[in-house]
Design an enzyme around this catalytic site. Sequence first.
Site, PDB file in Angstrom:
ATOM      1  N   GLU A  32     -37.034 -14.860 -19.334  1.00 44.59           N
ATOM      2  CA  GLU A  32     -35.494 -14.603 -19.223  1.00 44.59           C
ATOM      3  C   GLU A  32     -35.402 -13.774 -20.787  1.00 44.59           C
ATOM      4  O   GLU A  32     -35.619 -14.242 -21.746  1.00 44.59           O
ATOM      5  CB  GLU A  32     -34.795 -15.823 -19.222  1.00 44.59           C
ATOM      6  CG  GLU A  32     -33.095 -15.989 -19.831  1.00 44.59           C
ATOM      7  CD  GLU A  32     -32.250 -15.169 -18.879  1.00 44.59           C
ATOM      8  OE1 GLU A  32     -32.549 -14.963 -17.685  1.00 44.59           O
ATOM      9  OE2 GLU A  32     -31.848 -13.966 -19.475  1.00 44.59           O
ATOM     10  N   LYS A  33     -34.300 -12.818 -20.651  1.00 45.88           N
ATOM     11  CA  LYS A  33     -33.852 -12.048 -21.952  1.00 45.88           C
ATOM     12  C   LYS A  33     -33.068 -12.575 -22.651  1.00 45.88           C
ATOM     13  O   LYS A  33     -32.921 -12.137 -23.945  1.00 45.88           O
ATOM     14  CB  LYS A  33     -33.854 -10.461 -21.462  1.00 45.88           C
ATOM     15  CG  LYS A  33     -32.821 -10.076 -20.719  1.00 45.88           C
ATOM     16  CD  LYS A  33     -32.827  -8.677 -20.557  1.00 45.88           C
ATOM     17  CE  LYS A  33     -31.667  -8.322 -19.505  1.00 45.88           C
ATOM     18  NZ  LYS A  33     -30.806  -7.442 -19.861  1.00 45.88           N
ATOM     19  N   GLY A  38     -29.625 -19.987 -17.521  1.00 42.72           N
ATOM     20  CA  GLY A  38     -28.310 -20.092 -16.702  1.00 42.72           C
ATOM     21  C   GLY A  38     -27.627 -18.809 -16.167  1.00 42.72           C
ATOM     22  O   GLY A  38     -26.711 -18.729 -15.510  1.00 42.72           O
ATOM     23  N   GLY A 144     -30.195 -10.620 -11.138  1.00 38.73           N
ATOM     24  CA  GLY A 144     -28.769 -10.677 -11.309  1.00 38.73           C
ATOM     25  C   GLY A 144     -27.777  -9.268 -11.134  1.00 38.73           C
ATOM     26  O   GLY A 144     -28.381  -8.409 -10.669  1.00 38.73           O
ATOM     27  N   GLU A 203      -4.292  -2.460  -8.547  1.00 36.31           N
ATOM     28  CA  GLU A 203      -5.308  -2.485  -7.497  1.00 36.31           C
ATOM     29  C   GLU A 203      -5.148  -1.147  -6.738  1.00 36.31           C
ATOM     30  O   GLU A 203      -4.150  -0.751  -6.244  1.00 36.31           O
ATOM     31  CB  GLU A 203      -5.041  -3.857  -6.833  1.00 36.31           C
ATOM     32  CG  GLU A 203      -5.903  -3.669  -5.534  1.00 36.31           C
ATOM     33  CD  GLU A 203      -7.606  -3.641  -5.603  1.00 36.31           C
ATOM     34  OE1 GLU A 203      -8.035  -4.519  -6.269  1.00 36.31           O
ATOM     35  OE2 GLU A 203      -8.040  -2.850  -4.835  1.00 36.31           O
ATOM     36  N   ALA A 321     -22.795 -17.577  -6.965  1.00 41.49           N
ATOM     37  CA  ALA A 321     -23.940 -18.513  -7.503  1.00 41.49           C
ATOM     38  C   ALA A 321     -24.507 -19.296  -6.501  1.00 41.49           C
ATOM     39  O   ALA A 321     -25.996 -19.325  -6.481  1.00 41.49           O
ATOM     40  CB  ALA A 321     -23.429 -19.297  -8.555  1.00 41.49           C
ATOM     41  N   HIS A 445      -5.906 -41.848   4.635  1.00 39.75           N
ATOM     42  CA  HIS A 445      -4.632 -41.441   4.358  1.00 39.75           C
ATOM     43  C   HIS A 445      -4.217 -42.019   3.039  1.00 39.75           C
ATOM     44  O   HIS A 445      -4.599 -43.259   2.820  1.00 39.75           O
ATOM     45  CB  HIS A 445      -3.749 -42.009   5.389  1.00 39.75           C
ATOM     46  CG  HIS A 445      -2.244 -41.861   5.051  1.00 39.75           C
ATOM     47  ND1 HIS A 445      -1.607 -40.567   4.955  1.00 39.75           N
ATOM     48  CD2 HIS A 445      -1.135 -42.723   4.521  1.00 39.75           C
ATOM     49  CE1 HIS A 445      -0.344 -40.665   4.472  1.00 39.75           C
ATOM     50  NE2 HIS A 445       0.150 -42.082   4.257  1.00 39.75           N
TER      51      HIS A 445
HETATM   52  C1  LIG Z   1     -16.493 -14.063 -14.913  1.00 40.47           C
HETATM   53  C2  LIG Z   1     -17.257 -14.656 -13.907  1.00 40.47           C
HETATM   54  C3  LIG Z   1     -16.909 -15.671 -12.843  1.00 40.47           C
HETATM   55  C4  LIG Z   1     -17.718 -15.893 -11.938  1.00 40.47           C
HETATM   56  N1  LIG Z   1     -17.325 -17.187 -11.166  1.00 40.47           N
HETATM   57  C5  LIG Z   1     -18.063 -17.540 -10.275  1.00 40.47           C
HETATM   58  C6  LIG Z   1     -17.744 -18.599  -9.574  1.00 40.47           C
HETATM   59  O1  LIG Z   1     -16.775 -19.496 -10.070  1.00 40.47           O
HETATM   60  N2  LIG Z   1     -18.544 -18.973  -8.593  1.00 40.47           N
HETATM   61  C7  LIG Z   1     -19.604 -18.415  -8.121  1.00 40.47           C
HETATM   62  O2  LIG Z   1     -20.317 -18.823  -6.881  1.00 40.47           O
HETATM   63  N3  LIG Z   1     -19.917 -17.184  -8.578  1.00 40.47           N
HETATM   64  C8  LIG Z   1     -19.149 -16.590  -9.843  1.00 40.47           C
HETATM   65  N4  LIG Z   1     -19.562 -15.711 -10.399  1.00 40.47           N
HETATM   66  C9  LIG Z   1     -20.755 -14.711 -10.045  1.00 40.47           C
HETATM   67  C10 LIG Z   1     -22.072 -15.518 -10.427  1.00 40.47           C
HETATM   68  O3  LIG Z   1     -21.931 -15.584 -11.811  1.00 40.47           O
HETATM   69  C11 LIG Z   1     -23.119 -14.673 -10.002  1.00 40.47           C
HETATM   70  O4  LIG Z   1     -23.170 -14.824  -8.474  1.00 40.47           O
HETATM   71  C12 LIG Z   1     -24.533 -15.146 -10.263  1.00 40.47           C
HETATM   72  O5  LIG Z   1     -24.679 -15.783 -11.455  1.00 40.47           O
HETATM   73  C13 LIG Z   1     -25.750 -14.582  -9.743  1.00 40.47           C
HETATM   74  O6  LIG Z   1     -26.878 -15.371  -9.815  1.00 40.47           O
HETATM   75  P1  LIG Z   1     -28.297 -14.595 -10.288  1.00 40.47           P
HETATM   76  O7  LIG Z   1     -29.449 -15.703 -10.275  1.00 40.47           O
HETATM   77  O8  LIG Z   1     -28.443 -13.606  -9.186  1.00 40.47           O
HETATM   78  O9  LIG Z   1     -28.048 -13.833 -11.415  1.00 40.47           O
HETATM   79  P2  LIG Z   1     -27.473 -13.969 -13.100  1.00 40.47           P
HETATM   80  O10 LIG Z   1     -26.787 -15.071 -12.917  1.00 40.47           O
HETATM   81  O11 LIG Z   1     -26.774 -12.574 -13.326  1.00 40.47           O
HETATM   82  O12 LIG Z   1     -28.765 -14.160 -13.826  1.00 40.47           O
HETATM   83  C14 LIG Z   1     -29.640 -12.917 -14.064  1.00 40.47           C
HETATM   84  C15 LIG Z   1     -30.587 -13.247 -15.210  1.00 40.47           C
HETATM   85  O13 LIG Z   1     -31.664 -12.377 -15.327  1.00 40.47           O
HETATM   86  C16 LIG Z   1     -31.766 -11.833 -16.585  1.00 40.47           C
HETATM   87  N5  LIG Z   1     -32.514 -10.773 -16.498  1.00 40.47           N
HETATM   88  C17 LIG Z   1     -32.339  -9.714 -16.120  1.00 40.47           C
HETATM   89  N6  LIG Z   1     -33.157  -8.619 -16.166  1.00 40.47           N
HETATM   90  C18 LIG Z   1     -34.153  -9.247 -16.890  1.00 40.47           C
HETATM   91  C19 LIG Z   1     -35.388  -8.937 -17.467  1.00 40.47           C
HETATM   92  N7  LIG Z   1     -35.948  -7.639 -17.026  1.00 40.47           N
HETATM   93  N8  LIG Z   1     -36.191  -9.747 -18.022  1.00 40.47           N
HETATM   94  C20 LIG Z   1     -35.824 -11.032 -18.180  1.00 40.47           C
HETATM   95  N9  LIG Z   1     -34.540 -11.592 -17.883  1.00 40.47           N
HETATM   96  C21 LIG Z   1     -33.926 -10.644 -16.982  1.00 40.47           C
HETATM   97  C22 LIG Z   1     -30.430 -11.767 -17.269  1.00 40.47           C
HETATM   98  O14 LIG Z   1     -30.424 -11.979 -18.593  1.00 40.47           O
HETATM   99  C23 LIG Z   1     -29.767 -12.943 -16.307  1.00 40.47           C
HETATM  100  O15 LIG Z   1     -29.722 -14.128 -17.159  1.00 40.47           O
HETATM  101  C24 LIG Z   1     -18.718 -15.370 -11.643  1.00 40.47           C
HETATM  102  C25 LIG Z   1     -19.175 -14.194 -12.276  1.00 40.47           C
HETATM  103  C26 LIG Z   1     -18.341 -13.703 -13.352  1.00 40.47           C
HETATM  104  C27 LIG Z   1     -18.877 -12.366 -14.012  1.00 40.47           C
END
Ligand SMILES: Cc1cc2nc3c(=O)[nH]c(=O)nc-3n(C[C@H](O)[C@H](O)[C@H](O)COP(=O)(O)OP(=O)(O)OC[C@H]3O[C@@H](n4cnc5c(N)ncnc54)[C@H](O)[C@@H]3O)c2cc1C
Length: 466
Positions: A32-33, A38, A144, A203, A321, A445
């Site tokens: 993780e970078k 999380g 992500g 929008e 997520a 209820h």
């Molecule tokens: C403001 C906001 C609110 C949100 N609210 C919700 C919500 O309420 N409910 C919901 O379901 N979703 C929500 N989301 C969306 C949700 O955050 C994402 O869908 C979810 O985090 C995706 O998970 P992921 O594991 O695919 O990627 P991410 O959570 O983006 O994690 C990817 C990780 O990979 C790491 N990474 C990337 N490249 C490298 C590399 N080369 N080497 C090492 N590490 C690397 C990054 O640093 C990051 O920590 C929200 C998003 C935002 C921005």
Amino acid sequence: MSYDLIVIGTGPGGYVAAIRAAQLGLKTAVVEKRKTHGGTCLNVGCIPSKALLHASHMFEDARDHFEGLGIGVSAPKLDLKKMQAFKQEGVDGNTKGVEFLLKKNKIDAFIGTGRIAAVGQVEVTAEDGSNQMLQTKNILIASGSDVTRLPGIEIDEKVVVSSTGALELESVPKRLVVIGAGVIGLELGSVWRRLGAEVTVVEYLDRILPGMDGEVAKNFQRILSKQGFQFKLGAKVTKVEKTGKGATLTFEPAAGGAAETIEADVVLVAVGRVPYTQGLGLDHVGVQLDNRGRVLTDAHFATNVTGIYAIGDVIAGPMLAHKAEDEGVAVAEILAGKAGHVNYDVIPSVVYTFPEVASVGKTEEELKSAGIAYNVGKFPFTANGRAKVNRTTDGFVKILADAASDKVLGVHIIGPEAGNLIHEAAIAMEFGASSEDMARTCHAHPTLAEAVKEAALAVEKRAIHM
Ligand SMILES: Cc1cc2nc3c(=O)[nH]c(=O)nc-3n(C[C@H](O)[C@H](O)[C@H](O)COP(=O)(O)OP(=O)(O)OC[C@H]3O[C@@H](n4cnc5c(N)ncnc54)[C@H](O)[C@@H]3O)c2cc1C
């Protein structure tokens, strides 16, 4: 060091995949970078936004609604610094929780940028530039997504902010302009409106919440307008110019026409997210992307390169997520020789405003365009005893059931606790329930969930309280 699985990225997709893989006996490492685990969700997404939504909702309730409940308090004073500290404590608690779970499951965690040097090899470069090479049988890309930028509009995270900057504002802007009427824009717009900002949402499309059921979106827009949101729909932003302290935003009708301007103290750019693949070395190993820059995978999350898999926001599908988490579990199970699977027809989605908006399954528009005949059952919260007594009657439950078989195809809710209520529908759909099955299930209820039962009864036009 040699592993069965190395996961790149510890967002909800990556850390959950790593835990499930470790549970199944695979020797697992994560890279993780960020300094904390999380991913987007815990650090700058779901968790901090929900903390601010909760705190700002409490603030608004105390200011506007307590008196009506017979609770006399003096006007609440906003201590934004403390509210931000409350948010940060929630984030820290959650990210530390992931660190604990990784350790508990004996997963090696490397902090640094992961690059796929070759099939079976991940190079980790730490912040200080030092690097090490890890060997592995399988690699899982869970890197992500990142915010989508608009051409010519520079995000400085002070005046022109992304969602990350909008979670960190040090004072309440007098005028907040949100570009984009999607989930993130409406949630963060709600936070700052409750705390005192005048919020205008601009929008491009002629509706809010693209992809959600059209009737739900229309009603929700009416509710938000009542709360004080201003909407400029069908409007294309052409320019954002920083002025002394704020910015001037220029937009024109999407269909063409005269340009207008609005002044803002803060502009939030919330036009979506893009898959994040930078620095992974995908070109170099030949991993294919699709035309939207997402890692291309098959039904088993495998890329075109043997031994390299991908899940979460970086692949196709809703950027949520829980979708990433379920894919994480599925891919770990597949790698351990089990039958991991995700049902993409039953992925709930929630807008955590007040009232909340939640949906699962097909919208009316989707059913119409697929030519599927359906019946609709609808029940308003104005007719639900619990909502009435709580004075939270905005919204309704809508159930779409197949006209021939009565199988539930979609459920859409605007209302208090919609984000919790939707899971009754998700479970029902996962088990292939009919609207009659939902209608015949005894509901306690007085609960808001009775509105779900009544909507199911309404499919056959036999709701009791309407
Ligand atoms: C403001 C906001 C609110 C949100 N609210 C919700 C919500 O309420 N409910 C919901 O379901 N979703 C929500 N989301 C969306 C949700 O955050 C994402 O869908 C979810 O985090 C995706 O998970 P992921 O594991 O695919 O990627 P991410 O959570 O983006 O994690 C990817 C990780 O990979 C790491 N990474 C990337 N490249 C490298 C590399 N080369 N080497 C090492 N590490 C690397 C990054 O640093 C990051 O920590 C929200 C998003 C935002 C921005």
